[in-house]
Design an enzyme around this catalytic site. Structure first.
Site, PDB file in Angstrom:
ATOM      1  N   ASP A   2      34.432  42.200  20.594  1.00 60.05           N
ATOM      2  CA  ASP A   2      35.438  43.029  21.278  1.00 60.05           C
ATOM      3  C   ASP A   2      36.131  43.893  20.214  1.00 60.05           C
ATOM      4  O   ASP A   2      35.682  43.956  19.064  1.00 60.05           O
ATOM      5  CB  ASP A   2      36.431  42.147  22.043  1.00 60.05           C
ATOM      6  CG  ASP A   2      37.267  41.275  21.112  1.00 60.05           C
ATOM      7  OD1 ASP A   2      37.021  41.279  19.890  1.00 60.05           O
ATOM      8  OD2 ASP A   2      38.178  40.594  21.612  1.00 60.05           O
ATOM      9  N   CYS A  46      43.976  39.960  10.038  1.00 59.38           N
ATOM     10  CA  CYS A  46      43.421  41.322   9.970  1.00 59.38           C
ATOM     11  C   CYS A  46      43.886  42.106  11.199  1.00 59.38           C
ATOM     12  O   CYS A  46      43.102  42.544  12.018  1.00 59.38           O
ATOM     13  CB  CYS A  46      41.899  41.261   9.893  1.00 59.38           C
ATOM     14  SG  CYS A  46      41.193  42.817   9.379  1.00 59.38           S
ATOM     15  N   GLU A 100      38.786  33.564  28.585  1.00 55.79           N
ATOM     16  CA  GLU A 100      38.279  34.840  28.065  1.00 55.79           C
ATOM     17  C   GLU A 100      38.540  35.989  29.034  1.00 55.79           C
ATOM     18  O   GLU A 100      38.813  37.109  28.620  1.00 55.79           O
ATOM     19  CB  GLU A 100      36.790  34.738  27.722  1.00 55.79           C
ATOM     20  CG  GLU A 100      36.500  33.880  26.504  1.00 55.79           C
ATOM     21  CD  GLU A 100      37.156  34.408  25.212  1.00 55.79           C
ATOM     22  OE1 GLU A 100      37.498  35.592  25.142  1.00 55.79           O
ATOM     23  OE2 GLU A 100      37.347  33.590  24.288  1.00 55.79           O
ATOM     24  N   TYR A 134      30.610  40.733  25.950  1.00 62.78           N
ATOM     25  CA  TYR A 134      31.587  39.962  25.188  1.00 62.78           C
ATOM     26  C   TYR A 134      31.796  38.567  25.796  1.00 62.78           C
ATOM     27  O   TYR A 134      31.699  37.551  25.109  1.00 62.78           O
ATOM     28  CB  TYR A 134      32.943  40.700  25.104  1.00 62.78           C
ATOM     29  CG  TYR A 134      34.002  39.798  24.528  1.00 62.78           C
ATOM     30  CD1 TYR A 134      34.046  39.568  23.152  1.00 62.78           C
ATOM     31  CD2 TYR A 134      34.888  39.114  25.346  1.00 62.78           C
ATOM     32  CE1 TYR A 134      34.965  38.690  22.610  1.00 62.78           C
ATOM     33  CE2 TYR A 134      35.808  38.226  24.817  1.00 62.78           C
ATOM     34  CZ  TYR A 134      35.842  38.026  23.448  1.00 62.78           C
ATOM     35  OH  TYR A 134      36.741  37.140  22.921  1.00 62.78           O
ATOM     36  N   CYS A 168      35.618  41.741   1.289  1.00 63.66           N
ATOM     37  CA  CYS A 168      36.037  42.866   2.122  1.00 63.66           C
ATOM     38  C   CYS A 168      35.966  44.193   1.354  1.00 63.66           C
ATOM     39  O   CYS A 168      36.732  44.435   0.418  1.00 63.66           O
ATOM     40  CB  CYS A 168      37.461  42.626   2.630  1.00 63.66           C
ATOM     41  SG  CYS A 168      38.041  43.944   3.698  1.00 63.66           S
TER      42      CYS A 168
HETATM   43  S1  SF4 Z   1      41.037  41.732   3.299  1.00 63.95           S
HETATM   44 FE1  SF4 Z   1      39.791  42.862   4.746  1.00 63.95          FE
HETATM   45  S2  SF4 Z   1      39.340  41.402   6.360  1.00 63.95           S
HETATM   46 FE2  SF4 Z   1      41.035  40.588   5.186  1.00 63.95          FE
HETATM   47  S3  SF4 Z   1      42.880  41.295   6.234  1.00 63.95           S
HETATM   48 FE3  SF4 Z   1      42.424  42.791   4.657  1.00 63.95          FE
HETATM   49  S4  SF4 Z   1      41.196  44.301   5.697  1.00 63.95           S
HETATM   50 FE4  SF4 Z   1      41.169  42.511   6.992  1.00 63.95          FE
END
Ligand code: SF4
Length: 357
Positions: A147, A201, A46, A129, A217
């Site tokens: 983070d 993401c 880490e 963190y 999401c």
């Molecule tokens: S759906 Fe949402 S969490 Fe998944 S990659 Fe796209 S923006 Fe990121």
């Protein structure tokens, strides 16, 4: 915060955990520090991963653990050997703090990395963190480890548009993650969020179409995933011009010096550097005599390059130089054979200069 007075309102925590963990169990990255849950290895990994990419860290981690397999080995090592093992990874205060903290673990905690948040937080170089990462990954405690990656994922999933450059926003994400984290498998939960942020993401082009938590999401639903997270720009990067001298004495040995104990690249070695911000090139030899107590003769510039740190940029001009006469006073320079340079830890910028020798 806008609509996020309670960002978890209407959020199905258990379905989110389930989708995330199911994905993680079959897709988790095979990383050397994941082979066991040794808290020391989690800790080292880490610290190395702060500011540094996984691919870069892997060989460094393997080499470091081979050299210092336990807290006892790292505690007993010479600082120069630790810096040598860290050479090229940058942010060298991380290595010094790590060794300092490991020595405390040996002296005060019988060589066992503490599983108590307060004790962990008291160790040098361990912030919220790293504390959360060690407690969750190694000790399976439901502690958030937040983070930039984690803030990016949750800012999108929950459509939180607070500025992630502000410390209070980190607190908000810690509180949110603390509520969403799985209590059955907090170790995998935090690592799953880290993997999601690193592989799906991602900052610039999130792969929403294959994302395991797409259904949960908010940013995806609204088509605003590219606009999140909100982050104000860091301060301007300051330019610092230097002349770097590849200085040889009459025996052909090369001059190096150790950087100060505190500050940027502390205790690492370098070729002598002359700051040019307020110095005319014609006065460089005089400046050198005044500061190092040796007279030198400068040759023509051999090359130049830049080295960018987070807050400043070194603009480095490389000059060959020969030693003309040494003054009586002691100089901070050390003259070594070219073949011995490998024994000293150098920052990356100065390693690159060796090609000009
Ligand atoms: S759906 Fe949402 S969490 Fe998944 S990659 Fe796209 S923006 Fe990121």
């Amino acid at each position: 915060m806008t609509v996020q007075d309670n960002p978890l309102q209407n959020f199905n925590i258990s379905a989110f955990q389930n989708d995330l963990l199911t994905w993680y169990y079959t897709n988790k990255r095979d990383l050397p520090w994941r082979q066991d849950q040794d808290p020391y290895k989690v800790w080292v990994s880490e610290i190395m991963l702060q500011q540094t990419k996984v691919d870069t860290v892997i060989p460094y981690f393997n080499n470091f653990i081979e050299k210092f397999p336990t807290v006892y080995d790292l505690a007993a090592a010479e600082e120069q050997a630790v810096l040598k093992a860290w050479e090229g990874l940058g942010y060298y205060s991380r290595a010094r703090n790590l060794q300092h903290a490991v020595r405390e673990v040996v002296e005060n905690y019988g060589g066992t990395v503490p599983d108590d948040p307060k004790q962990l937080e008291g160790l040098k170089g361990i912030g919220s963190y790293t504390k959360g990462a060690i407690l969750s990954i190694a000790y399976n405690q439901p502690e958030p480890a937040v983070d930039g990656n984690v803030m990016r994922v949750f800012s999108r999933v929950l459509n939180i548009d607070d500025d992630i450059a502000l410390p209070k926003t980190k607190k908000l994400f810690e509180s949110v993650t603390g509520e969403v984290i799985s209590h059955e498998d907090p170790s995998s939960f935090n690592q799953a969020i880290m993997d999601l942020g690193a592989t799906i993401c991602t900052p610039k082009s999130p792969a929403c179409l294959v994302c395991p938590v797409q259904e949960h999401c908010e940013a995806f639903k609204l088509g605003i995933e590219q606009q999140l997270p909100i982050k104000t720009k860091a301060k301007k990067n300051k330019k610092m011009p230097y002349a770097v001298l590849l200085l040889r004495n009459e025996e052909g040995k090369v001059a190096i010096e150790q950087r100060p104990e505190e500050g940027l690249l502390a205790n690492l070695w370098q070729f002598p550097m002359v700051p040019l911000q307020e110095l005319e090139m014609e006065l460089l030899e005089n400046w050198f005599y005044a500061h190092y107590g040796v007279r030198v003769k400068l040759g023509k510039k051999q090359g130049e390059f830049k080295h960018v740190f987070s807050h400043l940029t070194w603009e480095l001009g490389i000059y060959p130089a020969v030693l003309m006469e040494q003054a009586e006073q002691v100089t901070s320079l050390t003259f070594v054979d070219e073949a011995e340079l490998g024994n000293y830890p150098f920052p990356v910028s100065h390693q690159k200069m060796m090609q000009f020798l």
